[in-house]
Write a protein that holds these residues in place. Structure first.
Motif, short mmCIF file in Angstrom:
data_model
loop_
_atom_site.label_atom_id
_atom_site.label_comp_id
_atom_site.label_asym_id
_atom_site.label_seq_id
_atom_site.Cartn_x
_atom_site.Cartn_y
_atom_site.Cartn_z
N GLN A 192 0.65 4.01 1.52
CA GLN A 192 1.00 4.60 2.82
C GLN A 192 2.12 3.87 3.52
O GLN A 192 2.70 4.35 4.48
CB GLN A 192 -0.24 4.67 3.73
CG GLN A 192 -0.74 3.33 4.22
CD GLN A 192 -1.82 2.77 3.32
OE1 GLN A 192 -1.84 3.06 2.13
NE2 GLN A 192 -2.73 1.99 3.90
N LEU A 193 2.46 2.65 3.03
CA LEU A 193 3.56 1.89 3.62
C LEU A 193 4.82 1.96 2.79
O LEU A 193 5.85 1.42 3.17
CB LEU A 193 3.15 0.43 3.79
CG LEU A 193 1.94 0.16 4.68
CD1 LEU A 193 1.71 -1.33 4.84
CD2 LEU A 193 2.10 0.81 6.04
N LYS A 194 4.74 2.60 1.60
CA LYS A 194 5.91 2.69 0.74
C LYS A 194 7.04 3.41 1.47
O LYS A 194 6.87 4.50 2.00
CB LYS A 194 5.55 3.44 -0.54
CG LYS A 194 6.70 3.51 -1.54
CD LYS A 194 6.28 4.27 -2.78
CE LYS A 194 7.45 4.35 -3.78
NZ LYS A 194 7.08 5.11 -4.99
N ARG A 228 -1.58 -1.72 14.76
CA ARG A 228 -1.71 -1.20 13.39
C ARG A 228 -1.38 0.28 13.29
O ARG A 228 -1.34 0.82 12.19
CB ARG A 228 -3.13 -1.44 12.89
CG ARG A 228 -3.45 -2.93 12.69
CD ARG A 228 -4.78 -3.14 12.03
NE ARG A 228 -5.05 -4.55 11.80
CZ ARG A 228 -6.12 -5.03 11.18
NH1 ARG A 228 -7.04 -4.18 10.73
NH2 ARG A 228 -6.29 -6.33 11.03
N TYR A 233 4.57 2.71 13.06
CA TYR A 233 5.13 3.34 11.86
C TYR A 233 5.21 2.35 10.69
O TYR A 233 4.80 2.67 9.57
CB TYR A 233 6.53 3.88 12.19
CG TYR A 233 7.27 4.44 11.00
CD1 TYR A 233 7.13 5.77 10.63
CD2 TYR A 233 8.14 3.64 10.25
CE1 TYR A 233 7.81 6.29 9.54
CE2 TYR A 233 8.82 4.14 9.17
CZ TYR A 233 8.65 5.47 8.81
OH TYR A 233 9.32 5.97 7.73
N LYS A 234 5.72 1.17 10.93
CA LYS A 234 5.91 0.20 9.84
C LYS A 234 4.58 -0.34 9.32
O LYS A 234 4.54 -0.95 8.25
CB LYS A 234 6.81 -0.94 10.31
CG LYS A 234 8.24 -0.50 10.56
CD LYS A 234 9.08 -1.60 11.19
CE LYS A 234 10.46 -1.09 11.55
NZ LYS A 234 11.25 -2.10 12.30
N ASN A 235 3.52 -0.10 10.07
CA ASN A 235 2.18 -0.48 9.61
C ASN A 235 1.39 0.71 9.09
O ASN A 235 0.18 0.62 8.88
CB ASN A 235 1.41 -1.15 10.75
CG ASN A 235 2.02 -2.48 11.15
OD1 ASN A 235 2.67 -3.14 10.35
ND2 ASN A 235 1.82 -2.88 12.39
N GLY A 236 2.09 1.83 8.89
CA GLY A 236 1.45 3.01 8.33
C GLY A 236 0.99 4.04 9.33
O GLY A 236 0.38 5.05 8.96
N GLU A 286 -1.53 11.98 14.66
CA GLU A 286 -1.12 11.78 13.26
C GLU A 286 -1.74 12.84 12.36
O GLU A 286 -1.07 13.39 11.47
CB GLU A 286 -1.56 10.39 12.81
CG GLU A 286 -1.16 10.05 11.38
CD GLU A 286 -1.61 8.65 10.99
OE1 GLU A 286 -0.88 7.99 10.23
OE2 GLU A 286 -2.69 8.22 11.44
N ARG A 337 8.43 2.42 4.24
CA ARG A 337 8.33 2.25 5.69
C ARG A 337 8.78 0.84 6.07
O ARG A 337 7.98 0.02 6.48
CB ARG A 337 6.90 2.51 6.16
CG ARG A 337 6.51 3.98 6.09
CD ARG A 337 5.29 4.24 6.94
NE ARG A 337 5.01 5.67 7.05
CZ ARG A 337 4.34 6.24 8.03
NH1 ARG A 337 3.87 5.48 9.01
NH2 ARG A 337 4.12 7.53 8.06
N PRO A 364 0.83 -1.21 0.00
CA PRO A 364 0.00 0.00 0.00
C PRO A 364 0.86 1.25 0.00
O PRO A 364 1.92 1.29 0.63
CB PRO A 364 -0.80 -0.14 1.31
CG PRO A 364 -0.83 -1.61 1.57
CD PRO A 364 0.49 -2.13 1.08
#
Length: 657
Positions: free
Chosen positions: A59-61, A204, A207-210, A145, A63, A57
């Motif tokens: 938003q995870l690019k 969830r 950070y690594k999960n968005g 956020e 990360r 996804p």
């Protein structure tokens, strides 16, 4: 006329009659065509939302690395990063004000918010969890956020924070063998069950999960406790097993750094004044790692009977600039303190017992009501120069209201309401608050407990230091005096016949710091003696004063007009009228002695004439346009009015040195 119809991969053939003839074909062909078009649509949508190199996804690019500690500095996704943070506790601030406080933190030039998580609010009854309304942790993190802040989560289970029992639920103390903050099975089983419900709330949001969570703290200041060498390893594993994947931290003062450390977590330090060589010392513990002040204390908390502590802004800025110059990251504790609403304040007990006041203003960067202080503008100037960023203008401060005098018009005695509202527990011996058979077997957590027994005459009443924390003593309804940690003996006057001895015991707040956590059972924790004979045959009333109890007061009993001279323990009722949109205000109880204030059924907190705090913060979100019910539970000497004012007064100032 000849037209072409085709589905990718199936070829195409001529159809007489062109486009209109297409719909003359069989239903199966039409369904196949529509399915193909739907597939094309889904692919088109996916191409807009996904990076096809791994179907990640958007938003995870980028990360994958998260916050890293290496080469003497932090890196966020491979780029150098410094944490400029501030502490705001969602449970001390009305939910409606979360965004305002976080925007102010951002406009000060900070990039990260840190918060504790109070176990005793989220699991008030064993096995019953609450993550709603003002305890909606996910909503708070998502608000951060939205504002553009990173988050450092400090989930405990122990948080200290001048909070009752350091955030641990009182029902843990029902176990006579309980050893808090250890690998004692009774404790770890409870922690595991709590974490099984807490951690899924935040996994969830890493950070690594968005999400915005870039780091998670392992326990809190364990080096100052350090009674179990296996405990921190257990706590670290408890987080990892539940899919916490971000950078782990520990947090301690200088003396606790080594014993609070756990392998695989970055040690950070807490202080107010920067001792010479402290950063070098921190560096020797973890070679070539970035340095961070997890708690830079911007002020200090207050205790009942003491002064209002203030930390000079110039002295603060001198130390902050030294920390920044050293290359360290910093988190301001507190950026905004808020309020210990209800009975949630903690206490300290070293040489003597000292309960924390209702206000958690802390002399922080923002005041208890969220107003700016000189510290805010000095820090904003500093971080603007460091980051070379023109931060958004700070939000406008809303005016406070002075609603004038609130006349207490009605009253009802505690002795009148008890027989009908509460069913007493009958016991041969006194039972401490936590072990009372109430609240579905979870005991009583907060408030007052009334112990009644019959005595044949007078003499010397002695507590043997078994009162936690303060008891008013009555014979029938006549006030005799009080007993506490220092006052342990009281003379009971002689009288004819059998009389009722009453001890109204208040839990003034459980200790939140130090090695006495396991000894925080409240009420009567042992025998009370009259003329060296232990008292027996008690009726015990649990007075937690939850909203349901307050609501039942005026539905069940006729209230009387307030007399010229009123003496507690008694409930008083008045009305605060708000003509327009409600605004924040402060309640001043001049002429009252000691008690608790309820506004529209909610517990605003304790007051006490010994100070330092003389006003209680009343947020506008607790008020409504029109009539607002004010109920005061006064233990002793009552006033007639409460003054609503637009200015706080937290007591005579003592400069922290």
């Amino acid at each position: 006329m000849v037209g072409q119809v085709g589905v990718p991969g199936n070829g195409a053939r001529a159809v007489p009659g062109g486009g209109s003839a297409m719909w003359a074909c069989g239903g199966r062909r039409r369904r196949r065509l529509l399915g193909g078009l739907l597939m094309l649509l889904l692919v088109a949508v996916a191409l807009r939302r996904f990076n096809l190199t791994g179907l990640v996804p958007m938003q995870l690019k980028g990360r994958t690395l998260g916050l890293q500690a290496r080469d003497s500095q932090f890196f966020l996704e491979g780029k150098p990063f410094r944490i400029f943070g501030g502490s705001v506790h969602y449970f001390r601030v009305p939910r409606e004000y979360w965004k305002d406080r976080l925007i102010k933190l951002k406009s000060c030039g900070l990039n990260t918010v840190t918060t504790y998580v109070p176990w005793n609010l989220h699991e008030p009854i064993r096995g019953t969890f609450d993550f709603t309304k003002n305890l909606d942790l996910k909503a708070f993190i998502k608000t951060a956020e939205e504002v553009g802040l990173w988050v450092i989560l400090r989930p405990g289970p122990y948080i200290c924070s001048e909070w009752d029992l350091g955030g641990l639920p009182s029902w843990l103390l029902q176990d006579p063998e309980m050893h808090l903050r250890s690998t004692y099975k009774g404790f770890t089983d409870a922690v595991d069950y709590y974490f099984d419900h807490l951690i899924p709330q935040v996994v969830r949001l890493q950070y690594k999960n968005g999400g915005p969570i870039i780091a998670v703290q392992v326990e809190n200041e364990y080096g100052s406790y350090a009674e179990d060498p296996d405990y921190m390893a257990y706590m670290k594993a408890a987080l990892l097993e539940r899919k916490i994947v971000e950078l782990l931290l520990t947090s301690d003062n200088k003396d606790g750094l080594t014993s609070g450390f756990v392998s695989g977590a970055l040690a950070t330090i807490n202080f107010q004044k920067m001792d010479p060589g402290i950063m070098t010392y921190l560096g020797t513990l973890q070679n070539n790692m970035p340095k961070m002040v997890m708690e830079y204390w911007t002020g200090w908390f207050d205790s009942w009977g003491g002064p209002h502590n203030v930390f000079d802004v110039d002295e603060m800025m001198t130390t902050v600039e030294k920390v920044i110059k050293s290359g360290a990251s910093i988190n301001f504790y507190m950026f905004h303190g808020g309020t210990n609403f209800g009975f949630m304040n903690g206490a300290l007990h070293f040489d003597e017992y000292k309960a924390t006041i209702t206000s958690y203003d802390y002399d922080a960067v923002l005041t208890e009501s969220g107003d700016y202080t000189p510290k805010f503008f000095r820090l904003r100037e500093l971080f603007t120069s460091i980051t070379e960023t023109n931060w958004p203008l700070p939000p406008v401060i809303l005016n406070k209201a002075s609603y004038g005098a609130i006349l207490m018009q009605q009253c009802v005695s505690l002795w009148e309401v008890l027989p009908s509202l509460l069913e007493p527990v009958k016991s041969e011996q006194p039972i401490n608050m936590e072990n009372l058979p109430v609240n579905n077997g979870n005991g009583q957590a907060f408030g007052y407990t009334l112990y009644e027994t019959v005595i044949p005459g007078g003499g010397e009443l002695h507590s043997h230091n078994h009162i936690r924390d303060r008891a008013q003593v009555f014979v029938n309804s006549l006030y005799i005096g009080y007993l506490d940690y220092t006052m342990q003996q009281l003379s009971i006057p002689n009288g004819q016949g059998y009389r009722v001895l009453r001890l109204l015991v208040e839990n003034c707040g459980r200790v939140n710091y130090g090695r006495s956590l396991n000894n925080q059972r409240k009420g009567l924790i042992g025998d009370i003696f009259l003329n060296k004979t232990s008292l027996r045959n008690f009726k015990i009333y649990s007075l937690e004063m939850e909203p349901r109890f307050i609501e039942s007061l005026h539905k069940t009993f006729p209230w009387s007009a307030v007399p010229d001279s009123a003496v507690g323990p008694m409930f008083f009722r008045g009305t605060l009228h708000v003509q327009q949109t409600p605004r924040d205000t402060y309640l001043k109880l001049e002429g009252w002695e000691k008690g608790v204030v309820f506004v529209n059924g909610k517990n605003l907190g304790r007051y006490w004439k010994i100070g330092p705090q003389e006003t209680l913060y009343l947020p506008a979100t607790w008020l409504k346009q029109g009539n607002n019910e004010i109920i005061v539970f006064e233990e002793r000497i009552a006033g007639r009015i409460i003054q609503s004012t637009d200015l706080p007064f937290l007591g005579r100032i003592h400069y922290v040195s």
